[in-house]
Design an enzyme around this catalytic site. Structure first.
Site, PDB file in Angstrom:
ATOM      1  N   LYS A   9     -11.348   1.071 -10.983  1.00 35.13           N
ATOM      2  CA  LYS A   9     -11.380  -0.527 -10.964  1.00 35.13           C
ATOM      3  C   LYS A   9     -12.940  -1.183 -10.905  1.00 35.13           C
ATOM      4  O   LYS A   9     -13.624   0.219  -9.710  1.00 35.13           O
ATOM      5  CB  LYS A   9     -10.255  -0.797  -9.572  1.00 35.13           C
ATOM      6  CG  LYS A   9     -10.667  -2.371  -9.240  1.00 35.13           C
ATOM      7  CD  LYS A   9      -9.199  -2.097  -8.356  1.00 35.13           C
ATOM      8  CE  LYS A   9      -8.549  -3.207  -7.894  1.00 35.13           C
ATOM      9  NZ  LYS A   9      -7.891  -4.220  -7.092  1.00 35.13           N
ATOM     10  N   ASN A  35     -10.966  -9.855   3.309  1.00 35.71           N
ATOM     11  CA  ASN A  35     -10.006  -8.640   3.923  1.00 35.71           C
ATOM     12  C   ASN A  35     -11.291  -7.486   4.038  1.00 35.71           C
ATOM     13  O   ASN A  35     -11.958  -7.053   3.472  1.00 35.71           O
ATOM     14  CB  ASN A  35      -9.304  -8.223   3.351  1.00 35.71           C
ATOM     15  CG  ASN A  35      -9.353  -6.286   2.306  1.00 35.71           C
ATOM     16  OD1 ASN A  35      -9.142  -5.592   2.764  1.00 35.71           O
ATOM     17  ND2 ASN A  35      -9.444  -6.935   1.065  1.00 35.71           N
ATOM     18  N   THR A  92     -10.922  -7.694 -11.896  1.00 36.47           N
ATOM     19  CA  THR A  92     -12.267  -6.927 -10.876  1.00 36.47           C
ATOM     20  C   THR A  92     -11.270  -6.303  -9.518  1.00 36.47           C
ATOM     21  O   THR A  92     -10.514  -7.381  -9.466  1.00 36.47           O
ATOM     22  CB  THR A  92     -13.729  -8.259 -10.689  1.00 36.47           C
ATOM     23  OG1 THR A  92     -12.934  -9.134  -9.939  1.00 36.47           O
ATOM     24  CG2 THR A  92     -14.005  -8.126 -11.950  1.00 36.47           C
ATOM     25  N   ASN A  93     -12.387  -5.845  -8.682  1.00 33.94           N
ATOM     26  CA  ASN A  93     -11.721  -6.211  -7.182  1.00 33.94           C
ATOM     27  C   ASN A  93     -12.459  -6.973  -6.245  1.00 33.94           C
ATOM     28  O   ASN A  93     -12.784  -8.076  -6.960  1.00 33.94           O
ATOM     29  CB  ASN A  93     -12.672  -4.544  -6.427  1.00 33.94           C
ATOM     30  CG  ASN A  93     -11.816  -4.031  -5.408  1.00 33.94           C
ATOM     31  OD1 ASN A  93     -11.303  -5.177  -4.707  1.00 33.94           O
ATOM     32  ND2 ASN A  93     -12.205  -3.014  -5.729  1.00 33.94           N
ATOM     33  N   THR A  94     -12.616  -7.367  -5.221  1.00 29.10           N
ATOM     34  CA  THR A  94     -12.962  -8.304  -4.148  1.00 29.10           C
ATOM     35  C   THR A  94     -14.647  -8.347  -4.568  1.00 29.10           C
ATOM     36  O   THR A  94     -15.430  -7.620  -4.879  1.00 29.10           O
ATOM     37  CB  THR A  94     -12.102  -7.769  -3.051  1.00 29.10           C
ATOM     38  OG1 THR A  94     -13.033  -6.515  -1.855  1.00 29.10           O
ATOM     39  CG2 THR A  94     -10.999  -8.355  -2.662  1.00 29.10           C
ATOM     40  N   PHE A 149      -8.750   0.200   4.127  1.00 28.89           N
ATOM     41  CA  PHE A 149      -7.421   1.437   2.811  1.00 28.89           C
ATOM     42  C   PHE A 149      -6.931   2.180   3.919  1.00 28.89           C
ATOM     43  O   PHE A 149      -6.781   3.912   4.082  1.00 28.89           O
ATOM     44  CB  PHE A 149      -8.342   2.989   2.208  1.00 28.89           C
ATOM     45  CG  PHE A 149      -9.446   2.729   1.026  1.00 28.89           C
ATOM     46  CD1 PHE A 149      -9.173   1.609   0.275  1.00 28.89           C
ATOM     47  CD2 PHE A 149     -10.618   3.503   0.044  1.00 28.89           C
ATOM     48  CE1 PHE A 149     -10.130   1.062  -1.296  1.00 28.89           C
ATOM     49  CE2 PHE A 149     -10.876   3.473  -0.826  1.00 28.89           C
ATOM     50  CZ  PHE A 149     -10.455   1.893  -1.189  1.00 28.89           C
ATOM     51  N   SER A 200      -3.423   3.275  -6.579  1.00 32.22           N
ATOM     52  CA  SER A 200      -4.702   2.687  -6.975  1.00 32.22           C
ATOM     53  C   SER A 200      -4.939   4.200  -5.983  1.00 32.22           C
ATOM     54  O   SER A 200      -4.639   4.405  -4.692  1.00 32.22           O
ATOM     55  CB  SER A 200      -4.918   1.726  -6.393  1.00 32.22           C
ATOM     56  OG  SER A 200      -6.034   1.650  -5.493  1.00 32.22           O
ATOM     57  N   ASN A 241     -14.751  -2.183   1.641  1.00 31.45           N
ATOM     58  CA  ASN A 241     -14.268  -1.869   2.586  1.00 31.45           C
ATOM     59  C   ASN A 241     -14.617  -0.578   2.882  1.00 31.45           C
ATOM     60  O   ASN A 241     -14.436  -0.148   4.482  1.00 31.45           O
ATOM     61  CB  ASN A 241     -13.505  -2.359   3.034  1.00 31.45           C
ATOM     62  CG  ASN A 241     -13.052  -3.576   3.264  1.00 31.45           C
ATOM     63  OD1 ASN A 241     -14.512  -4.618   3.184  1.00 31.45           O
ATOM     64  ND2 ASN A 241     -12.141  -4.555   1.748  1.00 31.45           N
ATOM     65  N   THR A 242     -14.687   0.786   2.490  1.00 37.68           N
ATOM     66  CA  THR A 242     -15.276   2.217   2.512  1.00 37.68           C
ATOM     67  C   THR A 242     -16.978   2.313   2.421  1.00 37.68           C
ATOM     68  O   THR A 242     -17.698   2.116   1.357  1.00 37.68           O
ATOM     69  CB  THR A 242     -14.421   2.843   2.315  1.00 37.68           C
ATOM     70  OG1 THR A 242     -13.212   2.401   2.262  1.00 37.68           O
ATOM     71  CG2 THR A 242     -14.911   4.768   1.869  1.00 37.68           C
ATOM     72  N   GLY A 283      -9.067 -15.039  -4.494  1.00 41.77           N
ATOM     73  CA  GLY A 283      -8.662 -15.787  -4.147  1.00 41.77           C
ATOM     74  C   GLY A 283      -9.246 -16.350  -4.991  1.00 41.77           C
ATOM     75  O   GLY A 283     -10.842 -16.551  -6.098  1.00 41.77           O
ATOM     76  N   SER A 291     -14.051  -0.783  -4.013  1.00 44.78           N
ATOM     77  CA  SER A 291     -13.620  -1.494  -2.440  1.00 44.78           C
ATOM     78  C   SER A 291     -15.157  -1.786  -1.532  1.00 44.78           C
ATOM     79  O   SER A 291     -16.151  -0.506  -1.470  1.00 44.78           O
ATOM     80  CB  SER A 291     -12.877  -0.597  -1.881  1.00 44.78           C
ATOM     81  OG  SER A 291     -12.635  -1.817  -0.552  1.00 44.78           O
ATOM     82  N   LYS A 349       0.994  -1.206   0.097  1.00 40.30           N
ATOM     83  CA  LYS A 349       0.114  -0.248   0.079  1.00 40.30           C
ATOM     84  C   LYS A 349       1.404   1.732   0.320  1.00 40.30           C
ATOM     85  O   LYS A 349       0.855   2.222  -0.780  1.00 40.30           O
ATOM     86  CB  LYS A 349      -0.914   0.329   1.240  1.00 40.30           C
ATOM     87  CG  LYS A 349      -2.627  -1.402   1.361  1.00 40.30           C
ATOM     88  CD  LYS A 349      -3.040  -1.423   2.944  1.00 40.30           C
ATOM     89  CE  LYS A 349      -4.267  -2.379   2.477  1.00 40.30           C
ATOM     90  NZ  LYS A 349      -4.661  -1.844   1.359  1.00 40.30           N
TER      91      LYS A 349
END
Length: 342
Positions: free
Chosen positions: A212, A116, A240-242, A120, A145, A183-184, A265, A181, A71
């Site tokens: 992304k 995860n 892609t993203n997660t 960020f 990113s 996660n935000t 994964g 993401s 990061k």
């Protein structure tokens, strides 16, 4: 099974009592401290040259390290030594931020997956810009990113991204706009047509800008987003993203399915391929694609290339397979192949 999988991975997975984030931090610190002789030895073992040019940038090979691994750009010199043709640092935000509460990174070993909810966590765009300036040319292209700071309201997101962009763009070979993401809070709403248009309009400049996207978007929403990318001159798409889905987990990993966060994964392999194929078909190949998600062997990468990806990135695959995977994908890559999806 490679030497990494037999010997080094079991050791790393035990670091910090099995805590995935502590193992990650331990690994980065060791990579950042590698001396020149060891770097040379790594490069001679893993680096393979098969140059490609995408969105005006020349890459020594088409396999990159995805955002999230480094990061803050602390181990920049180590990534070309391990065979990567490019590295994407970040996701970085205008304001330094600690991210979400720990624990926030989980290995799902039987599924060869990772969950995860980092949020960020990073030292901020100014710190990354200083580190990139000090590093100079690391021998491979460096992407950055960008994400939205958590403290910034959504209606001020454009200014937040622009602050980061202005700090890092002169040190970057390309910019990735992370609006996907999970996660935000609220971030994925920036994938909406009007929001992404305003963002791309503000970030227009000489440095290529890629968007992304999330693997969880329906095809009509992806198509609308792609229209905006083409209209505003985006250089490409990262797909892609997660994912927020929990499909494809092994029985032993089902207890982890309730953990909040994005899944990467092996369970993402086919979903990422389908999104790459759709993007390529929808745009007629006009938007270069960096394919990422569920690449754990050379065949996975080949299917993404065949689906329309011009480049690929590793994250979970690198965690589980190590640098031998990078080398194997590059060796299997045929830059002269006809990549038009069937």
């Amino acid at each position: 099974m490679t030497v990494f999988e037999r010997t080094l991975r079991p050791i790393l997975f035990r670091v910090g009592g099995g805590d995935a984030e502590r193992a990650h931090e331990f690994t980065l610190s060791r990579l950042a401290g590698l001396g020149a002789p060891f770097m040379k030895a790594l490069r001679s073992r893993y680096a393979v040259s098969k140059p490609v040019e995408v969105f005006g940038v020349r890459f020594p090979n088409p396999v990159g390290l995805a955002a999230g691994m480094d990061k803050n750009g602390v181990a920049l010199a180590s990534w070309p030594a391990m065979g990567f043709g490019f590295v994407e640092v970040g996701t970085v935000t205008a304001h330094p931020q600690p991210g979400n509460d720990r624990p926030r990174l989980f290995r799902l070993r039987d599924s060869e997956a990772i969950i995860n909810r980092m949020g960020f966590n990073n030292e901020g765009a100014a710190a990354l810009a200083g580190r990139l300036a000090a590093a100079g040319d690391v021998g491979i292209p460096v992407g950055v990113s960008l994400g939205k700071s958590k403290v910034t309201p959504l209606d001020e997101a454009v200014e937040d991204y622009l602050t980061s962009y202005n700090l890092v763009q002169e040190h970057a070979d390309y910019i990735a706009v992370n609006v996907s993401s999970p996660n935000t809070p609220g971030l994925r709403t920036l994938q909406d047509k009007s929001a992404i248009g305003a963002l791309l309009g503000a970030l227009a400049g000489k440095t290529p800008v890629l968007v992304k996207i999330a693997p969880d978007l329906a095809e009509p929403a992806i198509a609308e987003l792609l229209e905006v990318c083409l209209a505003y001159g985006a250089a490409g798409v990262i797909a892609t993203n997660t994912t927020l889905a929990r499909d494809g987990l092994a029985p032993a990993d089902q207890p982890r399915a309730a953990e909040a966060g994005g899944l990467s994964g092996r369970p993402l392999t086919e979903k990422a391929r389908k999104v790459v194929h759709f993007v390529h078909e929808e745009t007629g190949g006009r938007l270069p694609i960096i394919g990422v998600g569920g690449i754990l062997d050379p065949d996975d990468a080949s299917r993404l290339f065949d689906a329309g990806a011009a480049l690929v990135q590793l994250y979970s695959g690198f965690v589980y397979r190590g640098p031998a995977l990078t080398r194997a994908i590059v060796r299997a890559f045929d830059p002269a192949a006809d990549r038009r999806p069937s």
